[in-house]
Scaffold this motif. Sequence first.
Motif, PDB file in Angstrom:
ATOM      1  N   ASP A  13       2.588  13.950  -9.952  1.00  0.00           N
ATOM      2  CA  ASP A  13       3.513  15.065 -10.144  1.00  0.00           C
ATOM      3  C   ASP A  13       4.258  14.979 -11.474  1.00  0.00           C
ATOM      4  N   ASP A  14       3.884  14.047 -12.330  1.00  0.00           N
ATOM      5  CA  ASP A  14       4.531  13.833 -13.630  1.00  0.00           C
ATOM      6  C   ASP A  14       6.022  13.566 -13.504  1.00  0.00           C
ATOM      7  N   VAL A  15       6.360  12.751 -12.514  1.00  0.00           N
ATOM      8  CA  VAL A  15       7.740  12.340 -12.284  1.00  0.00           C
ATOM      9  C   VAL A  15       7.844  10.856 -12.637  1.00  0.00           C
ATOM     10  N   ALA A  16       8.933  10.471 -13.243  1.00  0.00           N
ATOM     11  CA  ALA A  16       9.136   9.063 -13.599  1.00  0.00           C
ATOM     12  C   ALA A  16       9.165   8.205 -12.341  1.00  0.00           C
ATOM     13  N   VAL A  17       8.486   7.080 -12.410  1.00  0.00           N
ATOM     14  CA  VAL A  17       8.425   6.171 -11.259  1.00  0.00           C
ATOM     15  C   VAL A  17       9.649   5.269 -11.291  1.00  0.00           C
ATOM     16  N   THR A  18      10.532   5.472 -10.330  1.00  0.00           N
ATOM     17  CA  THR A  18      11.715   4.623 -10.179  1.00  0.00           C
ATOM     18  C   THR A  18      11.772   4.119  -8.747  1.00  0.00           C
ATOM     19  N   GLY A  19      12.531   3.080  -8.547  1.00  0.00           N
ATOM     20  CA  GLY A  19      12.675   2.530  -7.199  1.00  0.00           C
ATOM     21  C   GLY A  19      13.283   3.536  -6.240  1.00  0.00           C
ATOM     22  N   GLU A  20      14.250   4.326  -6.716  1.00  0.00           N
ATOM     23  CA  GLU A  20      14.897   5.315  -5.853  1.00  0.00           C
ATOM     24  C   GLU A  20      13.920   6.398  -5.412  1.00  0.00           C
ATOM     25  N   LYS A  21      13.065   6.832  -6.336  1.00  0.00           N
ATOM     26  CA  LYS A  21      12.110   7.890  -6.007  1.00  0.00           C
ATOM     27  C   LYS A  21      11.015   7.380  -5.077  1.00  0.00           C
ATOM     28  N   ILE A  22      10.607   6.145  -5.270  1.00  0.00           N
ATOM     29  CA  ILE A  22       9.633   5.555  -4.340  1.00  0.00           C
ATOM     30  C   ILE A  22      10.258   5.457  -2.960  1.00  0.00           C
ATOM     31  N   ALA A  25       8.425  -0.237  -9.333  1.00  0.00           N
ATOM     32  CA  ALA A  25       8.968   0.541 -10.446  1.00  0.00           C
ATOM     33  C   ALA A  25       9.009  -0.303 -11.717  1.00  0.00           C
ATOM     34  N   LYS A  26       9.415  -1.566 -11.595  1.00  0.00           N
ATOM     35  CA  LYS A  26       9.454  -2.461 -12.759  1.00  0.00           C
ATOM     36  C   LYS A  26       8.049  -2.756 -13.275  1.00  0.00           C
ATOM     37  N   ALA A  27       7.095  -2.914 -12.350  1.00  0.00           N
ATOM     38  CA  ALA A  27       5.726  -3.225 -12.747  1.00  0.00           C
ATOM     39  C   ALA A  27       5.088  -2.060 -13.500  1.00  0.00           C
ATOM     40  N   LEU A  28       5.449  -0.849 -13.144  1.00  0.00           N
ATOM     41  CA  LEU A  28       4.850   0.327 -13.778  1.00  0.00           C
ATOM     42  C   LEU A  28       5.666   0.860 -14.942  1.00  0.00           C
ATOM     43  N   LEU A  55       0.822  -1.200   0.000  1.00  0.00           N
ATOM     44  CA  LEU A  55       0.000   0.000   0.000  1.00  0.00           C
ATOM     45  C   LEU A  55       0.862   1.258   0.000  1.00  0.00           C
ATOM     46  N   ALA A  56       1.926   1.258   0.773  1.00  0.00           N
ATOM     47  CA  ALA A  56       2.826   2.403   0.805  1.00  0.00           C
ATOM     48  C   ALA A  56       3.481   2.632  -0.556  1.00  0.00           C
ATOM     49  N   CYS A  57       3.876   1.562  -1.229  1.00  0.00           N
ATOM     50  CA  CYS A  57       4.481   1.690  -2.557  1.00  0.00           C
ATOM     51  C   CYS A  57       3.468   2.164  -3.591  1.00  0.00           C
ATOM     52  N   VAL A  58       2.237   1.717  -3.464  1.00  0.00           N
ATOM     53  CA  VAL A  58       1.192   2.168  -4.376  1.00  0.00           C
ATOM     54  C   VAL A  58       0.975   3.665  -4.214  1.00  0.00           C
ATOM     55  N   TYR A  59       0.847   4.116  -2.972  1.00  0.00           N
ATOM     56  CA  TYR A  59       0.639   5.545  -2.726  1.00  0.00           C
ATOM     57  C   TYR A  59       1.828   6.370  -3.200  1.00  0.00           C
TER      58      TYR A  59
END
Length: 112
Positions: free
Chosen positions: A19-28, A48-51, A7-11
């Motif tokens: 925010d129109d930012v690329a979804v990466t593992g580091e940013k999450i 990040a890989k799933a998205l 749930l935390a990763c989804v949010y």
Amino acid sequence: MSTKAELACVYASLILVDDDVAVTGEKINTILKAANVEVEPYWPGLFAKALEGINVKDLITNIGSGVGAAPAGGAAPAADSAAPAAESKKEEKKKEEESDQSDDDMGFGLFD
């Protein structure tokens, strides 16, 4: 624990997408650390890989328009698509009846 992490990763992913930012593992991970949420280290990378390569905004706005969903405009489009289906069913029944008749013409039956 995994439900909380998911749930935390989804949010966090939704925040990044909003925010129109690329979804990466580091940013999450950055968002999760700012929120003081501890997750297993593989979760952010997994999300990040799933998205990757998926337009999440389109996915969210098109919920309910998938296969089997009711049309938003009402029942009128469904009636239009039902008419050809009914005609094809009638044609199939005619074909089946014709094939049944051809078996009768052979001169013998099942119990003869």
